[in-house]
Design a protein around this motif. Sequence first.
Motif, PDB file in Angstrom:
ATOM      1  N   THR A 105      21.834  84.670  32.337  1.00 52.27           N
ATOM      2  CA  THR A 105      23.286  84.378  31.862  1.00 52.27           C
ATOM      3  C   THR A 105      23.212  82.764  32.198  1.00 52.27           C
ATOM      4  OG1 THR A 105      24.403  84.376  34.439  1.00 52.27           O
ATOM      5  CG2 THR A 105      24.171  87.007  32.873  1.00 52.27           C
ATOM      6  N   ASP A 140      34.939  93.067  31.211  1.00 52.99           N
ATOM      7  CA  ASP A 140      34.650  92.889  30.019  1.00 52.99           C
ATOM      8  C   ASP A 140      34.165  91.850  29.102  1.00 52.99           C
ATOM      9  OD1 ASP A 140      35.475  95.760  29.272  1.00 52.99           O
ATOM     10  OD2 ASP A 140      37.722  94.773  28.479  1.00 52.99           O
ATOM     11  N   GLU A 141      34.071  90.546  29.665  1.00 50.90           N
ATOM     12  CA  GLU A 141      34.046  89.526  29.391  1.00 50.90           C
ATOM     13  C   GLU A 141      32.868  89.428  29.368  1.00 50.90           C
ATOM     14  OE1 GLU A 141      37.347  85.699  29.006  1.00 50.90           O
ATOM     15  OE2 GLU A 141      35.481  85.560  30.783  1.00 50.90           O
ATOM     16  N   VAL A 143      30.484  92.318  30.369  1.00 52.45           N
ATOM     17  CA  VAL A 143      29.321  92.634  29.305  1.00 52.45           C
ATOM     18  C   VAL A 143      29.195  91.934  27.672  1.00 52.45           C
ATOM     19  CG1 VAL A 143      29.486  94.906  28.419  1.00 52.45           C
ATOM     20  CG2 VAL A 143      29.676  94.303  29.925  1.00 52.45           C
ATOM     21  N   GLU A 144      30.163  91.657  26.913  1.00 51.74           N
ATOM     22  CA  GLU A 144      30.001  90.962  25.843  1.00 51.74           C
ATOM     23  C   GLU A 144      29.392  89.274  25.968  1.00 51.74           C
ATOM     24  OE1 GLU A 144      34.452  90.273  24.685  1.00 51.74           O
ATOM     25  OE2 GLU A 144      35.217  92.552  25.312  1.00 51.74           O
ATOM     26  N   ALA A 145      29.430  88.814  26.447  1.00 50.64           N
ATOM     27  CA  ALA A 145      28.381  87.977  26.477  1.00 50.64           C
ATOM     28  C   ALA A 145      27.136  88.693  26.596  1.00 50.64           C
ATOM     29  CB  ALA A 145      28.614  86.688  28.242  1.00 50.64           C
ATOM     30  N   LEU A 147      25.204  91.431  25.657  1.00 51.88           N
ATOM     31  CA  LEU A 147      25.547  91.893  24.813  1.00 51.88           C
ATOM     32  C   LEU A 147      25.276  91.376  23.065  1.00 51.88           C
ATOM     33  CD1 LEU A 147      27.696  95.555  25.044  1.00 51.88           C
ATOM     34  CD2 LEU A 147      25.209  94.546  25.865  1.00 51.88           C
ATOM     35  N   ALA A 148      26.124  90.131  23.395  1.00 52.22           N
ATOM     36  CA  ALA A 148      25.941  89.429  22.372  1.00 52.22           C
ATOM     37  C   ALA A 148      24.531  88.568  22.521  1.00 52.22           C
ATOM     38  CB  ALA A 148      26.903  88.202  22.179  1.00 52.22           C
ATOM     39  N   ARG A 174      27.757  99.245  33.898  1.00 52.64           N
ATOM     40  CA  ARG A 174      28.534  99.049  32.752  1.00 52.64           C
ATOM     41  C   ARG A 174      26.347  98.105  32.113  1.00 52.64           C
ATOM     42  NH1 ARG A 174      33.717  96.736  31.573  1.00 52.64           N
ATOM     43  NH2 ARG A 174      32.357  97.176  29.759  1.00 52.64           N
ATOM     44  N   GLU A 178      24.401 100.282  29.069  1.00 50.31           N
ATOM     45  CA  GLU A 178      24.233  99.815  27.740  1.00 50.31           C
ATOM     46  C   GLU A 178      22.997  99.060  27.581  1.00 50.31           C
ATOM     47  OE1 GLU A 178      26.566  99.675  25.941  1.00 50.31           O
ATOM     48  OE2 GLU A 178      28.981  99.753  26.177  1.00 50.31           O
TER      49      GLU A 178
END
Lengths: 395, 395
Positions: A105, A140-141, A143-145, A147-148, A174, A178
């Motif tokens: 990240t 959520d932001e 996790v989404e970043a 997973l993208a 999480r 995932e």
Amino acid sequence: MIATQQLAAHWTLSPDIRFLNHGSFGACPRVVLEAQAELRARLEAEPVRFMARELEGRLDAVREALGSFLGCRPRDLGFVPNATTAVNAVLRSFAFEPGDELVVTNHGYNACSNAARFVTERAGAKVVVADVPFPIRSEDEVVEAVLAKVNDRTRLLLIDHVTSPTAAVLPVERIVRELRERGVETLIDGAHAPGMLALDLDALGAGYYTGNCHKWSCAPKGAAFLHVREDLQESVRPAVISHGANSPRQGRSRFLVEFDWEGTDDPTPVLAVPVALEFFEKLLPGGWDEVRTRNRELALEARRILSATLGTELQTPDTMIGSLATVPLPDGASDGRRDAFTVDPLQAVLYDVHRIEVPVFIWPEAPRRWLRISAQLYNSEADYVALAEALQQAL
Amino acid sequence: MIATQQLAAHWTLSPDIRFLNHGSFGACPRVVLEAQAELRARLEAEPVRFMARELEGRLDAVREALGSFLGCRPRDLGFVPNATTAVNAVLRSFAFEPGDELVVTNHGYNACSNAARFVTERAGAKVVVADVPFPIRSEDEVVEAVLAKVNDRTRLLLIDHVTSPTAAVLPVERIVRELRERGVETLIDGAHAPGMLALDLDALGAGYYTGNCHKWSCAPKGAAFLHVREDLQESVRPAVISHGANSPRQGRSRFLVEFDWEGTDDPTPVLAVPVALEFFEKLLPGGWDEVRTRNRELALEARRILSATLGTELQTPDTMIGSLATVPLPDGASDGRRDAFTVDPLQAVLYDVHRIEVPVFIWPEAPRRWLRISAQLYNSEADYVALAEALQQAL
């Protein structure tokens, strides 16, 4: 409630400085330093007995205490001097092939991102950066970043449990879940986590988890661990190959034997870890839970005080804060500073003039510089009030 | 001549044990331990100031003192916790290709031979073992054994300056010269050399030279160096990649910046090195030369006493002895022992019954086991006479 002054007396920190940067290198309670000195005296009285005949048993005792603190089986814990070394061991052991992707990240720790680039470049693989926003508005932001950026080529995710520049507690539970569903392992750099967050590594189920004991568990510098899930241990080799590669195992895994000995070094930082763990467990009536809660509440209060004084917004939800927090400064990036390594002029003024030790961070992606404050038992609200006043003068 | 008793008072070794194994882990004079304790107290009083702002300057001062002791430019010295780590750094940095050969000797240190096998196997390259006889009759035998294995495929030689199992000082000056004429670089594992032998690393001209400061220079455990010839520095990366890979250099080489920081660890062993160097320089009228000569003469006398008592022949010429020596035992290999890692029953008897700490070695290639004795200033002839008497009883 026990007064801060009474707690602070357990440390040997200089009384001339308000020390608001526990996060960088920790600080050892006196009792830990005394235990380490005693261990070192024993070592020097009979170096061969201590290093060659007693050390393995002593390390096993540390592993027991640490396993119970981290919520994991002792036999899944290897010792390293610091989390960066553990990250290097895992990354250098990982068999990346051309085209493989390693996700990190943009909030990652610079040293470990360097290691990620180093191993992937050699293998013809690629580092892919997941862009986590900052300020962060929700878990959520994050996790989404992440997973993208995960796809068929993703072999591994390297992610911080608590980010260093931005002081955010990331939702690693999480993320691990995932990614395991997608067949991708996670290497968690929990440099700041042990002692700041309640850990249950067995339940977490990450492939690889490293943490420093010298930060929020207050062991001496040079004490850290690498937890590897059993099914992955055979493939993880230390950054330093030593006797363990061919020594007899006597019922132990190669993982244990190799990580227990990477050449002669001072073993006393690691051996002092149980003393630090026990010290905190007994210090407050609620044990470690109370230590973590008290520090977190103080960190939250500190950022409220500072944000109110500076008139800047909060950067992360309260739920993503441990005992470390960032506070943005109202002005833009400093002119006097070009990179993340040199000391910001404001930081120098705070230290030289106001006798406050607190880091000022810059980040290539953010327009503003910010402070990162730490809250440990020796700190009190008065420290952050003093910092707020100093900032009003200095800015 | 200063009496041993007076010199031994400088150490904190247990008075109950005759300590004849300085070679394995060294032993620290009291003054070194006190200096280290003082450094650690400063560190813990202001951890960030010490680790983040003062450390580089302090390491530069160590580099100056160490460079002058080793006969080399300070800027060619990187710090590592031990010689094994340095060997790993060089070997892991070396770009071996399939078919390449890395020459080692059968007298090599097991941990480093493991590292050699590890890196070559990964690259499809090969470790080639030069068979140096034992007993060794002359330096020529060593040079010939090595040169016999050097050919067009040879990329690197890894060789000990002082061998660990056999305690022989190898003619590295001749070997480096011969190999450079053939375009082959040498990595010298001088784990035992600094403090045992007078070194002039610039004159030696080896590509890579590592030495421990915790053995015969008596620094605390965790202090060692890697010397890399300037033309090779760009390609040598530490075993642990950290901030140095992308931090600003400010006129320093990446080599220095990377080896000065491999993650948070206790820097005080390295910082105490100059205290140890100065202690020995001032201890005897003839300084370090007298220390080395006195220890070497005692080691030679010790093996004369022991060989005469045991009726066994000398294993190496006097010219190949430093302050470490081997003495073969009259009987065959011990039945109670199957590998080089576990403690020999005789060693246990010497320790348990006779209170003498001395290692008993076995070696797959030799029919007999042997003792390895060390001679440091705290030892006297009486120690080896006592050992000879104990052996007569125990065998």
